[in-house]
Design a protein around this motif. Structure first.
Motif, PDB file in Angstrom:
ATOM      1  N   ARG A   1      -8.739   1.202   1.511  1.00  0.00           N
ATOM      2  CA  ARG A   1      -8.344   0.173   0.551  1.00  0.00           C
ATOM      3  C   ARG A   1      -7.619  -0.964   1.240  1.00  0.00           C
TER       4      ARG A   1
ATOM      5  N   THR B   1      -4.813  -6.806  -4.812  1.00  0.00           N
ATOM      6  CA  THR B   1      -5.563  -5.804  -5.560  1.00  0.00           C
ATOM      7  C   THR B   1      -6.962  -5.674  -4.952  1.00  0.00           C
TER       8      THR B   1
ATOM      9  N   ARG C   1      -8.484  -4.987   1.140  1.00  0.00           N
ATOM     10  CA  ARG C   1      -7.479  -5.917   0.639  1.00  0.00           C
ATOM     11  C   ARG C   1      -7.120  -6.958   1.685  1.00  0.00           C
TER      12      ARG C   1
ATOM     13  N   THR D   1      -3.470  -1.772  -8.587  1.00  0.00           N
ATOM     14  CA  THR D   1      -4.398  -1.242  -7.585  1.00  0.00           C
ATOM     15  C   THR D   1      -5.743  -1.944  -7.689  1.00  0.00           C
TER      16      THR D   1
ATOM     17  N   HIS E   1      -1.779   4.414 -11.335  1.00  0.00           N
ATOM     18  CA  HIS E   1      -2.456   3.230 -10.816  1.00  0.00           C
ATOM     19  C   HIS E   1      -2.786   2.298 -11.979  1.00  0.00           C
TER      20      HIS E   1
ATOM     21  N   GLU F   1       0.831  -1.204   0.000  1.00  0.00           N
ATOM     22  CA  GLU F   1       0.000   0.000   0.000  1.00  0.00           C
ATOM     23  C   GLU F   1       0.865   1.253   0.000  1.00  0.00           C
TER      24      GLU F   1
ATOM     25  N   LYS G   1       2.104   1.724  -3.541  1.00  0.00           N
ATOM     26  CA  LYS G   1       1.039   2.176  -4.440  1.00  0.00           C
ATOM     27  C   LYS G   1       0.669   3.625  -4.163  1.00  0.00           C
ATOM     28  N   ARG G   2       0.757   4.029  -2.909  1.00  0.00           N
ATOM     29  CA  ARG G   2       0.418   5.405  -2.542  1.00  0.00           C
ATOM     30  C   ARG G   2       1.415   6.371  -3.169  1.00  0.00           C
TER      31      ARG G   2
ATOM     32  N   LEU H   1     -10.478   4.131  -6.655  1.00  0.00           N
ATOM     33  CA  LEU H   1      -9.312   5.014  -6.729  1.00  0.00           C
ATOM     34  C   LEU H   1      -9.431   6.201  -5.784  1.00  0.00           C
TER      35      LEU H   1
END
Length: 500
Positions: A464, A416, A468, A393, A303, A294, A297-298, A457
């Motif tokens: 999120r 994801t 997950r 994502t 994404h 995470e 991804k942040r 998103l």
């Protein structure tokens, strides 16, 4: 002679005429039936003699899997290789055979492909029987009456398989139910089946009755009530034949609750039918902590939305591309919004039809102006698949009434946030609440998909992460180990009949 007497004489003459015709016809039918029975018994005796000769030569009983596309690289192939691995580990004194129609590859290349794509290593070699007439089950050969044509084609392909090698136990692992009576009644084999998707279902009948356009229901038929009625009759007749063929199976395994309902309605063998969820390599995706993912991804500027599915028409990649275009239209108003997302389509191509379909999808991307934000990755190795999923994502799935959805499970295990079709296995078995919370999102049309993508998103990183985490915990029941336990328990009655 009165009129009444005349009519009586005419009636008597008519009865004598019918009887004179009926008796020879009955005798002819009886003779033909006897000849057919003797022919079947002769063929059966010949095939059993071949099997005894093979057994004397090899010294072991043989279990054969019918999987004409074993080198395709899809979820059905993962089931095949996991099943063989489980049986090889349990039964050391049994030989295993795979009937395949893959030409131009060697046995070693097929096994190596299973290792690369699925991370599956077999404990010992497998024998392959290469069939020459796989084209008989290709959909492209039958532009009309496709289901019937492919089913009749499978009879001939099954006959080729049976006469080339006659096993002690036969398992159809790809859904060719019409091969089951061939192996049972002609080959004298015990037979089992693993059903990924019923060849015909009540949902398909509903689509035709309601005249809904789908990939298997052309506009020409939906717009014509007479043609629709004829197709309903055709489907009903085919469903009857399909049920009779499937009922020959000694053991029936299905891959989901959705498939179970349809197979029970068609094959009517509840005492021999059980749910065996397909194996999903969830363990391979669990080595990266979700918290670290995470954070990565942040910090990432773009994404990725990843789809994992073979390029077949029912997977509906067109819906993914059209929904993604609507997402880009919404993102276009934001600074750098268009560059902040990309769609990655990962899948296997089985044949030229699939490759042509990829070209069509590329053309659609050009037409919709999204080609610069869509990537295609075909037949990639497992490690590359894992990398794409871990970095994604959103995991995307759009097949209507997907029988199960191994790709959906892999997306959830990889971390994801899954967005799947609101039907079939994903709705009933996979994307279901866990520990009091959501494990993903469901949608059923372009607008719903685009809205769900935008919503995912826009979620906070913590929101999120919660989804997950629940999703990853929930898919433990679809692991390789759980599949092996369930599969071995289901086939135990069949394996117990082998003389060793």
């Amino acid at each position: 002679m009165s009129r009444h007497d005349h009519l009586s004489l005419c009636l008597c003459d008519l009865i004598r005429l019918l009887w004179s015709l009926l008796l020879p016809c009955f005798c002819l039918c009886l003779v033909l039936t006897c000849l057919l029975f003797l022919m079947v018994m002769g063929v059966r005796a010949w095939l059993q003699a071949n099997r005894k000769a093979q057994r004397a030569r090899d010294g072991k009983p043989a279990v054969a899997f019918f999987h004409p596309y074993c080198n395709a690289g899809g979820g059905g192939e993962r089931v095949l290789w996991c099943a063989i691995r489980a049986l090889q580990n349990r039964y050391q004194d049994v030989d295993f055979v795979v009937y395949t129609g893959d030409q131009g590859v060697t046995a070693e290349q097929i096994v190596d492909g299973a290792r690369r794509r699925f991370n599956i290593r077999l404990p010992r070699p497998v024998r392959f029987v290469f069939l020459k007439h796989r084209f008989l089950v290709e959909a492209s050969l039958y532009p009309h009456f496709t289901l019937l044509g492919q089913s009749i084609g499978s009879l001939f392909l099954g006959w080729e398989a049976l006469t080339t090698f006659t096993p002690d136990l036969y398992i159809d692992s790809m859904g060719y139910a019409f091969t089951l009576p061939v192996f049972r009644y002609l080959g004298g084999c015990r037979v089992g089946s693993y059903v990924h998707y019923p060849t015909i279902s009540t949902d398909m009948l509903s689509v035709v009755r309601e005249r809904n356009p789908r990939f298997n229901n052309a506009d020409l038929i939906t717009n014509n009530p007479v043609l629709s009625a004829i197709k309903v009759i055709y489907y009903c007749a085919f469903a009857l034949l399909y049920g009779l063929a499937g009922s020959c199976s000694d053991v029936v395994m299905v891959n989901s609750t959705w498939t179970l309902g349809h197979i029970l309605a068609l094959w009517r063998a509840p005492n021999r039918t059980s749910v065996v969820y397909p194996p999903c390599d969830v363990q391979a995706f669990l080595d990266v902590p979700l918290e670290e993912e995470e954070e990565q991804k942040r910090d990432r500027k773009c994404h990725s939305l990843v789809s994992v599915a073979q390029f077949r028409p029912e997977k509906d990649h067109r819906l993914q591309i059209r929904a993604f275009r609507k997402l880009l239209d919404k993102k276009g108003a934001e600074p750098g919004g268009r560059e902040s997302v990309k769609l990655v389509l990962i899948g296997g191509c089985r044949n030229q039809d699939d490759e042509d379909r990829v070209l069509m999808l590329r053309g659609l991307c050009q037409e919709l102006g999204v080609a610069d934000r869509v990537e295609f990755k075909l037949n990639i190795p497992f490690e590359e698949l894992k990398k794409e999923l871990v970095e994604a994502t959103i995991g995307l799935h759009t097949m209507w009434n997907e029988h199960f959805g191994i790709g959906v499970v892999e997306c959830m295990a990889a971390g994801t946030v899954i967005l799947a079709h609101k039907s079939g296995g994903p709705k009933m078995d996979i994307v279901v609440p866990y520990d009091g919370g959501a494990t993903g999102f469901l949608a059923d049309d372009e607008d719903n998909y685009a809205e769900a993508m935008e919503r995912i998103l826009s979620l906070t990183a913590n929101a999120r992460l919660d989804i997950r985490r629940r999703a990853r915990q929930s898919v433990a029941r679809f692991s390789d180990h759980e599949f092996e336990v369930s599969f071995l328990a289901a086939v135990e009655p069949l394996m117990g009949t082998l003389e060793r």
